[in-house]
Design a protein around this motif. Structure first.
Motif, PDB file in Angstrom:
ATOM      1  N   ILE A  25      83.646  29.880  42.432  1.00  0.00           N
ATOM      2  CA  ILE A  25      82.573  29.793  41.441  1.00  0.00           C
ATOM      3  C   ILE A  25      81.774  28.503  41.645  1.00  0.00           C
ATOM      4  O   ILE A  25      80.546  28.487  41.556  1.00  0.00           O
ATOM      5  N   GLY A  26      82.483  27.403  41.936  1.00  0.00           N
ATOM      6  CA  GLY A  26      81.815  26.135  42.197  1.00  0.00           C
ATOM      7  C   GLY A  26      80.906  26.211  43.411  1.00  0.00           C
ATOM      8  O   GLY A  26      79.807  25.659  43.421  1.00  0.00           O
ATOM      9  N   PHE A  27      81.371  26.926  44.451  1.00  0.00           N
ATOM     10  CA  PHE A  27      80.537  27.126  45.646  1.00  0.00           C
ATOM     11  C   PHE A  27      79.279  27.913  45.302  1.00  0.00           C
ATOM     12  O   PHE A  27      78.170  27.542  45.717  1.00  0.00           O
ATOM     13  N   MET A  28      79.428  28.974  44.530  1.00  0.00           N
ATOM     14  CA  MET A  28      78.271  29.791  44.158  1.00  0.00           C
ATOM     15  C   MET A  28      77.306  29.006  43.262  1.00  0.00           C
ATOM     16  O   MET A  28      76.088  29.155  43.362  1.00  0.00           O
ATOM     17  N   GLN A  29      77.844  28.152  42.404  1.00  0.00           N
ATOM     18  CA  GLN A  29      76.972  27.312  41.580  1.00  0.00           C
ATOM     19  C   GLN A  29      76.228  26.315  42.459  1.00  0.00           C
ATOM     20  O   GLN A  29      75.054  26.010  42.214  1.00  0.00           O
ATOM     21  N   GLY A  30      76.891  25.821  43.499  1.00  0.00           N
ATOM     22  CA  GLY A  30      76.239  24.917  44.447  1.00  0.00           C
ATOM     23  C   GLY A  30      75.100  25.605  45.170  1.00  0.00           C
ATOM     24  O   GLY A  30      74.036  25.023  45.386  1.00  0.00           O
ATOM     25  N   VAL A  31      75.308  26.874  45.550  1.00  0.00           N
ATOM     26  CA  VAL A  31      74.238  27.658  46.182  1.00  0.00           C
ATOM     27  C   VAL A  31      73.055  27.786  45.220  1.00  0.00           C
ATOM     28  O   VAL A  31      71.890  27.787  45.636  1.00  0.00           O
ATOM     29  N   GLY A  32      73.364  27.859  43.929  1.00  0.00           N
ATOM     30  CA  GLY A  32      72.325  28.008  42.915  1.00  0.00           C
ATOM     31  C   GLY A  32      71.474  26.767  42.719  1.00  0.00           C
ATOM     32  O   GLY A  32      70.507  26.816  41.951  1.00  0.00           O
ATOM     33  N   THR A  33      71.792  25.660  43.378  1.00  0.00           N
ATOM     34  CA  THR A  33      70.948  24.469  43.287  1.00  0.00           C
ATOM     35  C   THR A  33      69.716  24.579  44.176  1.00  0.00           C
ATOM     36  O   THR A  33      68.782  23.780  44.051  1.00  0.00           O
ATOM     37  N   LEU A  34      69.695  25.560  45.075  1.00  0.00           N
ATOM     38  CA  LEU A  34      68.532  25.759  45.940  1.00  0.00           C
ATOM     39  C   LEU A  34      67.401  26.413  45.148  1.00  0.00           C
ATOM     40  O   LEU A  34      67.645  27.319  44.348  1.00  0.00           O
ATOM     41  N   PRO A  35      66.161  25.980  45.354  1.00  0.00           N
ATOM     42  CA  PRO A  35      65.024  26.590  44.644  1.00  0.00           C
ATOM     43  C   PRO A  35      64.928  28.083  44.935  1.00  0.00           C
ATOM     44  O   PRO A  35      65.064  28.513  46.077  1.00  0.00           O
ATOM     45  N   GLY A  36      64.702  28.853  43.896  1.00  0.00           N
ATOM     46  CA  GLY A  36      64.593  30.292  44.057  1.00  0.00           C
ATOM     47  C   GLY A  36      65.905  31.009  43.822  1.00  0.00           C
ATOM     48  O   GLY A  36      65.921  32.210  43.534  1.00  0.00           O
ATOM     49  N   VAL A  37      67.013  30.303  43.952  1.00  0.00           N
ATOM     50  CA  VAL A  37      68.335  30.886  43.707  1.00  0.00           C
ATOM     51  C   VAL A  37      68.755  30.500  42.291  1.00  0.00           C
ATOM     52  O   VAL A  37      68.846  29.315  41.969  1.00  0.00           O
ATOM     53  N   SER A  38      68.986  31.481  41.454  1.00  0.00           N
ATOM     54  CA  SER A  38      69.338  31.209  40.071  1.00  0.00           C
ATOM     55  C   SER A  38      70.743  30.631  39.952  1.00  0.00           C
ATOM     56  O   SER A  38      71.701  31.212  40.464  1.00  0.00           O
ATOM     57  N   ARG A  39      70.854  29.477  39.267  1.00  0.00           N
ATOM     58  CA  ARG A  39      72.174  28.885  39.060  1.00  0.00           C
ATOM     59  C   ARG A  39      73.032  29.783  38.193  1.00  0.00           C
ATOM     60  O   ARG A  39      74.179  30.070  38.519  1.00  0.00           O
ATOM     61  N   SER A  40      72.461  30.238  37.073  1.00  0.00           N
ATOM     62  CA  SER A  40      73.242  31.092  36.182  1.00  0.00           C
ATOM     63  C   SER A  40      73.569  32.417  36.861  1.00  0.00           C
ATOM     64  O   SER A  40      74.689  32.919  36.766  1.00  0.00           O
ATOM     65  N   GLY A  41      72.588  32.990  37.563  1.00  0.00           N
ATOM     66  CA  GLY A  41      72.818  34.268  38.228  1.00  0.00           C
ATOM     67  C   GLY A  41      73.875  34.178  39.309  1.00  0.00           C
ATOM     68  O   GLY A  41      74.774  35.024  39.388  1.00  0.00           O
ATOM     69  N   SER A  42      73.803  33.141  40.155  1.00  0.00           N
ATOM     70  CA  SER A  42      74.775  33.001  41.245  1.00  0.00           C
ATOM     71  C   SER A  42      76.161  32.665  40.708  1.00  0.00           C
ATOM     72  O   SER A  42      77.174  33.142  41.232  1.00  0.00           O
ATOM     73  N   THR A  43      76.232  31.865  39.644  1.00  0.00           N
ATOM     74  CA  THR A  43      77.531  31.492  39.072  1.00  0.00           C
ATOM     75  C   THR A  43      78.195  32.679  38.386  1.00  0.00           C
ATOM     76  O   THR A  43      79.399  32.912  38.553  1.00  0.00           O
ATOM     77  N   ILE A  44      77.423  33.425  37.605  1.00  0.00           N
ATOM     78  CA  ILE A  44      77.978  34.604  36.937  1.00  0.00           C
ATOM     79  C   ILE A  44      78.417  35.641  37.968  1.00  0.00           C
ATOM     80  O   ILE A  44      79.509  36.220  37.876  1.00  0.00           O
TER      81      ILE A  44
END
Length: 305
Positions: free
Chosen positions: A193-212
């Motif tokens: 989950i932490g990795f996916m939240q990290g991916v969500g820091t990129l512009p265009g990638v939703s933090r909430s969407g990638s974490t959920i």
């Protein structure tokens, strides 16, 4: 930056931070249309900080419960009856280690002290992974072209679509789903989950969407995935603010105190309402609806930018 522009950016941040459509991506596109050039990254972080206040307000009872569990864990006082056991929200006495902030059978994050301790550890491990990725992406974000932001919109749409299909397959066996939830969030799940939240820091990638989506892929039930996504955002956003706090003077000189204040106020107020709306959508299992917005947005962005 004018006050009007800062309010528009604050409204965008407040809405897009919680809805799985990428707030950073929308901010970058809006700043491009406003012709603002290089806006200090700290301004975006401060808008995120305002939405963080909305998260704390919305989940205040669950956060308070986690702090209570942490206190009892540190001082080895788990045998005592929880002060929240006398809450008016529960008409029956609370069993040892449980809190009536929510029915324990449905609360896999803080329903018992054991689940609460697992949630605390999960937040810590997920934050460490997100922080490591965030340090790298914070140096890349200002240099990324707008086309990659639009590609991030499409990536988020794919994540939401596949996570919905994954959830649908998982609900075919409700017993397995329930048992997985009752065990709480494991360390391995937290790392992913932490990795996916990290991916969500990129512009265009939703933090909430990638974490959920990451939490659902890891086996966390839908409701807990949504709640954990926003709880784990608290240390992540605070960490981003600390990293960029050195540019506070630059924000004040380039943007001004009044636009920053107005932007943050708009971000907080709209953020609270969008968070309330999204939690209802999550419980209905309809996150893939947002892909219908992100796909044309991403395609049009790739064509015209």
């Amino acid at each position: 930056m004018t006050v009007f522009q800062s309010i528009i950016l604050g409204v965008l941040q407040g809405i897009a931070e919680f809805l799985p459509v990428s707030s950073s991506g929308h901010l970058k596109v809006a700043q491009h249309f406003f012709g603002l050039g290089e806006v200090p990254l700290l301004f975006d972080v401060m808008l995120h900080l305002a939405t963080l206040a909305a998260v704390v307000l919305y989940f205040r009872k669950k956060i308070a419960r986690l702090f209570l569990i942490l206190f009892r864990w540190i001082f080895h006082r788990e045998g005592e009856v929880s002060p929240c056991a006398s809450s008016k929200e529960s008409a029956t006495p609370s069993p040892k280690g449980q809190c009536p902030l929510k029915t324990p059978e449905n609360d896999f994050l803080t329903g018992t002290d054991e689940l609460g301790r697992k949630t605390i550890l999960a937040v810590i491990f997920a934050t460490v992974v997100t922080g490591a990725i965030g340090v790298l992406t914070s140096k890349l974000i200002p240099e990324l072209p707008l086309k990659l932001t639009c590609a991030g919109f499409l990536f988020t749409a794919l994540l939401l679509t596949f996570s919905a299909k994954w959830e649908k397959r998982k609900t075919e066996n409700k017993e397995i789903k329930t048992e997985n939830g009752k065990r709480g969030i494991s360390i391995l799940q937290a790392l992913f989950i932490g990795f996916m939240q990290g991916v969500g820091t990129l512009p265009g990638v939703s933090r909430s969407g990638s974490t959920i989506a990451g939490a659902q892929f890891a086996g966390v039930d839908r409701a807990s995935a949504g709640e954990f996504s926003f709880i784990v955002s608290i240390p992540a956003i605070l960490g981003a603010f600390i990293l960029e706090a050195k540019d506070l003077g630059e924000v004040s000189s380039q943007i001004g105190a009044l636009p920053v204040f107005c932007g943050c106020l708009a971000s907080f107020s709209w953020g609270y309402f969008s968070l309330s709306f999204l939690m209802k959508i999550i419980r209905k299992g309809k996150l893939e609806w947002f892909a219908c917005y992100l796909i044309p947005l991403g395609v049009l962005g790739l064509i015209f930018f």
